[in-house]
Design an enzyme around this catalytic site. Structure first.
Site, short mmCIF file in Angstrom:
data_model
loop_
_atom_site.label_atom_id
_atom_site.label_comp_id
_atom_site.label_asym_id
_atom_site.label_seq_id
_atom_site.Cartn_x
_atom_site.Cartn_y
_atom_site.Cartn_z
N HIS A 143 -10.04 -25.17 -31.66
CA HIS A 143 -8.58 -25.15 -31.69
C HIS A 143 -7.95 -24.35 -30.43
O HIS A 143 -6.75 -24.15 -30.20
CB HIS A 143 -7.99 -24.59 -32.96
CG HIS A 143 -8.20 -23.17 -33.20
ND1 HIS A 143 -9.31 -22.62 -33.95
CD2 HIS A 143 -7.31 -21.94 -32.90
CE1 HIS A 143 -9.11 -21.22 -33.99
NE2 HIS A 143 -8.19 -20.84 -33.55
N ASP A 155 -15.89 -24.83 -35.48
CA ASP A 155 -14.61 -24.62 -34.69
C ASP A 155 -15.12 -24.25 -33.57
O ASP A 155 -15.10 -22.87 -33.14
CB ASP A 155 -13.70 -23.72 -35.46
CG ASP A 155 -12.36 -23.70 -34.80
OD1 ASP A 155 -12.18 -24.08 -33.72
OD2 ASP A 155 -11.27 -23.54 -35.73
N SER A 163 -9.51 -15.61 -31.49
CA SER A 163 -10.08 -17.10 -31.53
C SER A 163 -10.99 -17.23 -30.53
O SER A 163 -10.73 -17.30 -29.32
CB SER A 163 -9.04 -17.93 -31.56
OG SER A 163 -8.36 -18.24 -33.13
N1 ARG Z 1 -6.07 -20.20 -38.40
C1 ARG Z 1 -6.69 -20.26 -37.27
C2 ARG Z 1 -6.17 -19.81 -36.16
O1 ARG Z 1 -5.23 -19.24 -36.09
C3 ARG Z 1 -7.48 -21.79 -37.15
C4 ARG Z 1 -6.35 -22.72 -36.63
C5 ARG Z 1 -7.01 -24.01 -36.77
N2 ARG Z 1 -7.42 -24.96 -37.73
C6 ARG Z 1 -6.23 -25.57 -38.23
N3 ARG Z 1 -6.94 -26.21 -39.42
N4 ARG Z 1 -5.29 -25.80 -37.80
O2 ARG Z 1 -6.93 -19.55 -35.23
#
Ligand code: ARG
Length: 723
Positions: free
Chosen positions: A93, A229, A658
């Site tokens: 992401h 991810d 992240s």
């Molecule tokens: N919540 C996570 C972040 O803020 C992952 C976001 C990406 N995943 C998603 N399903 N949108 O880094």
């Protein structure tokens, strides 16, 4: 967790925490010696100098902040260098925007994934920059020189700003490195950061979305998780191994340090630390702030985003082209849409308002029990509480402004690029050459914008979100154009207004924009509704003081200073502010509710359990399914005979972390942090000792995907594997 994106807004400075347990805390690297004994007791085998050292290679040299060219130090994510050839690992992401930018209906890398098998197959990651911390140093004394207690807040801010300017200038004169000064503890301390920023970054690879975003919005912010991810980039440097602009002649960067990759896995209780660039926390938000979030900003943000997401989705479902165009915008909006819902829920469930009140009572009593303290900190609470009392309608307006206008339809912010250009148009004859050159640049640099812009979609968002603003924001903060034009000329009908804007504005389509740029005039610009909307939006933003006031900032500074003074025996850490931090703790499970127990790792078995070919969030690519069914895991299998996918630690992370490396006691990479958990969504405000988890991709799953699904053994071969 990816940092909340407010591209042109500077993050306000918030502060830190009490009640330090082993797991809580985003520690400053240069002060890590203070935590060292505890880290050692928990299983760290390295020395503080192995982590942060200005003269020798240390872990920090392998930790990379991801930024963009305009805001190199506004780190939105973290990455880590994992080979001597500058290979960088981060989250899917975090690379999403770049993967999306290189995707088309013909080459859909979002859907299919992509791995470069050689350097020449890597794509330039336009606009992305990567930064390494060179050194950091406390400059509080220098920044506060000439600042006195009886100064007005405005004078104080001016003095500080000018001192910082001097410090940065001197630092830049001393060496070629970038420099930035950041406050810690809301204006009570300041640090100078020296940075090395690399500008030639290439996209190396990413798994298909069905791996990198497996579980989609349904699983987002939740555990148990089965998402791979990750994505990969490479830093390029010039022949002298120094940062340089993109060039075919650049070579892979040879880093000072790269993280060895462990194939050995982890056990419950093992030491784990995370280093990265957390964006912002509000650990010292007061009960007043909690109430404000619950009553105003969170529900308003969710309401506006629900509508924006609905409109995007509606169009994304109609064609692959639009789906790809809006994929990144949709994901970004959805991420914090879900976050704010979770935060409100958890704030209530975890009784954060009451906990804050209790803390504040203690601090109040401490201040009131002594005349000197009263004189020094007595204003803290009155200033803060008055701010929240007086600012309810401002807060509502501010939230609407951010969500419905600034981050609403793209036609509003896009013309901002032309603010300086408009100045040139004042004197068209004199500036003829400059205008021509700038116009050509604008046409060129806007191509990216138009590639992902669909007029009918933007128009729908425009009509709906502007109407929401108009109907909900108090008169004082209305845009003049709504009253003067929409109400009068269009009888308050925002659809009709949208028809007119998207028919006439030079910002409505690439065609119109390029035509305008061939013969730009001030007259056309000033009559353009989109341009007017942009200007009025910015004016309103400043009228709202970026959502805060001088009095509030002062109250906050005193509040935090008082807390530090009350608990001199505690080691404090400052709130996250996009500066590099280390958090340590261990691998572990948790009990989210009575009689419920979550294991600390997931396996590929869960991928097949979640599989749902009718739901695009839970598709399992055929080849992955085959690999899982055949247990074709190679050297990446755990000693327990299963293939681990993700695992949890109690590290203290937030948006911006992240992609951060999860590092074991030997300084080896065991995973990549990518999320937090639903039960502790109040965690940016209060760290939840029993509940809060950091969710990580197991590095062995990442390697398995690269090797077995992606067939990119070339990338595995350049890493330093610890078997
Ligand atoms: N919540 C996570 C972040 O803020 C992952 C976001 C990406 N995943 C998603 N399903 N949108 O880094």
């Amino acid at each position: 967790m990816i940092k909340r994106g407010l591209s042109f807004l500077f993050a306000l400075m918030f502060v830190f925490s009490v009640n330090v347990k082993a797991d809580e805390g985003m520690w400053l690297l240069s002060l890590i010696g203070k935590n060292y004994q505890q880290m050692k007791a928990q299983g760290l085998k390295l020395t503080p100098e192995d982590i942060y050292n200005v003269n020798h290679a240390s872990l920090k040299d392998a930790i990379i902040g991801l930024g963009n060219a305009q805001q190199p130090f506004g780190f939105f994510c973290t990455g880590e260098i994992i080979s001597s050839k500058g290979l960088v690992l981060t989250n899917h992401h975090c690379g999403f925007g770049q993967i999306q930018a290189h995707s088309s209906v013909e080459h859909d890398y979002l859907k299919d994934g992509y791995f470069a098998k050689s350097y020449d197959q890597e794509f330039p990651a336009d606009g992305m920059v990567m930064t390494r911390l060179v050194s950091m140093k406390d400059v509080t004394k220098e920044v506060l020189e000439g600042v006195t207690d009886d100064m007005s807040e405005t004078d104080r801010a001016e003095k500080i700003a000018s001192n910082i300017k001097t410090i940065i200038k001197a630092a830049k004169k001393e060496s070629k490195y970038g420099a930035d000064v950041k406050t810690m503890f809301a204006g009570n301390q300041f640090f100078l950061f020296r940075y090395e920023t690399f500008k030639d970054i290439r996209l190396v690879g990413a798994p298909p979305q069905a791996v990198g975003k497996f579980g989609g919005d349904t699983d987002n912010w939740m555990w148990p998780r089965h998402t791979g991810d990750f994505s990969m980039f490479r830093i390029y440097a010039n022949k002298d191994n120094k940062p340089a602009k993109y060039s075919k002649d650049n070579v892979p960067y040879n880093p000072i340090h790269h993280l060895p990759v462990s194939l050995k896995g982890y056990e419950k209780g093992d030491f784990a630390m995370v280093m990265g660039f957390p964006g912002s926390t509000e650990r010292f938000l007061t009960s007043y702030g909690v109430k404000e979030a619950l009553d105003i900003s969170n529900p308003t943000t969710v309401k506006i985003r629900t509508e924006k997401l609905r409109l995007m989705k509606e169009d994304m479902n109609t064609s692959d082209k639009i789906r790809i165009q809006y994929a990144s915008k949709y994901a970004q909006t959805a991420n914090y849409w879900k976050y704010f819902q979770g935060q409100s829920k958890a704030l209530k469930k975890n009784h954060i308002y009451e906990k804050k009140q209790a803390q504040e009572k203690k601090l109040q009593d401490w201040i009131n029990s002594d005349e000197t303290r009263k004189a020094k900190y007595g204003q803290a609470f009155p200033l803060i509480s008055k701010f929240y009392e007086d600012n309810k309608s401002q807060q509502l307006a501010y939230t609407y402004l951010l969500e419905a206008l600034i981050q609403g339809p793209e036609i509003i912010l896009f013309p901002m690029k032309l603010r300086q250009f408009a100045g040139l148009l004042e004197k068209p004859k004199e500036n003829e050459e400059l205008i021509k050159k700038n116009a050509e640049n604008a046409i060129e640099s806007s191509k990216e914008h138009w590639k992902d812009y669909n007029l009918p979609t933007d128009k729908k968002i425009f009509a709906s979100l502007l109407e929401m603003y108009y109907k909900n924001v108090p008169a004082e903060y209305q845009l003049p154009i709504f009253k003067d034009v929409v109400a009068k000329k269009f009888k308050g009908n925002f659809n009709k207004f949208a028809d007119e804007v998207y028919k006439k504005s030079v910002f409505a389509s690439e065609d119109k924009f390029n035509k305008f740029m061939e013969k730009p005039t001030k007259k056309v610009l000033e009559k353009d509704y989109a341009y007017i909307l942009m200007k009025q939006t910015i004016d309103t933003y400043f009228k709202l003081g970026g959502g805060k006031t001088d009095d509030f900032r002062k109250g906050k500074r005193l509040f935090e200073a008082a807390l530090l003074a009350m608990n001199t025996d505690k080691i404090y850490y400052p709130d996250a502010n996009s500066t590099i931090r280390l958090t340590y703790g261990n691998v572990g499970d948790y009990q989210p509710a009575d009689a419920v127990h979550y294991n600390y790792y997931t396996t590929t078995k869960g991928i097949l359990e979640k599989e749902d070919p009718t739901n695009d969030e839970f598709i399992v690519p055929a080849k992955l399914k085959e690999l899982i069914q055949n247990k074709d895991y190679g050297q990446y299998i755990d000693k327990d005979g299963t293939m681990h996918v993700a695992f949890t630690t109690n590290n203290d992370i937030t948006g911006g972390n992240s992609g951060s490396p999860v590092i074991n006691g030997n300084g080896e990479l065991i995973g990549t942090a990518f999320d937090g958990n639903w039960e502790a969504m109040s965690g940016d405000i209060v760290f939840e000792n029993e509940l809060q988890k950091c969710i990580n991709v197991d590095i062995r799953y990442t390697l398995f995907i690269i090797d077995k699904l992606g067939g990119a053994k070339n990338l595995i071969d350049e890493m330093t594997l610890v078997k």
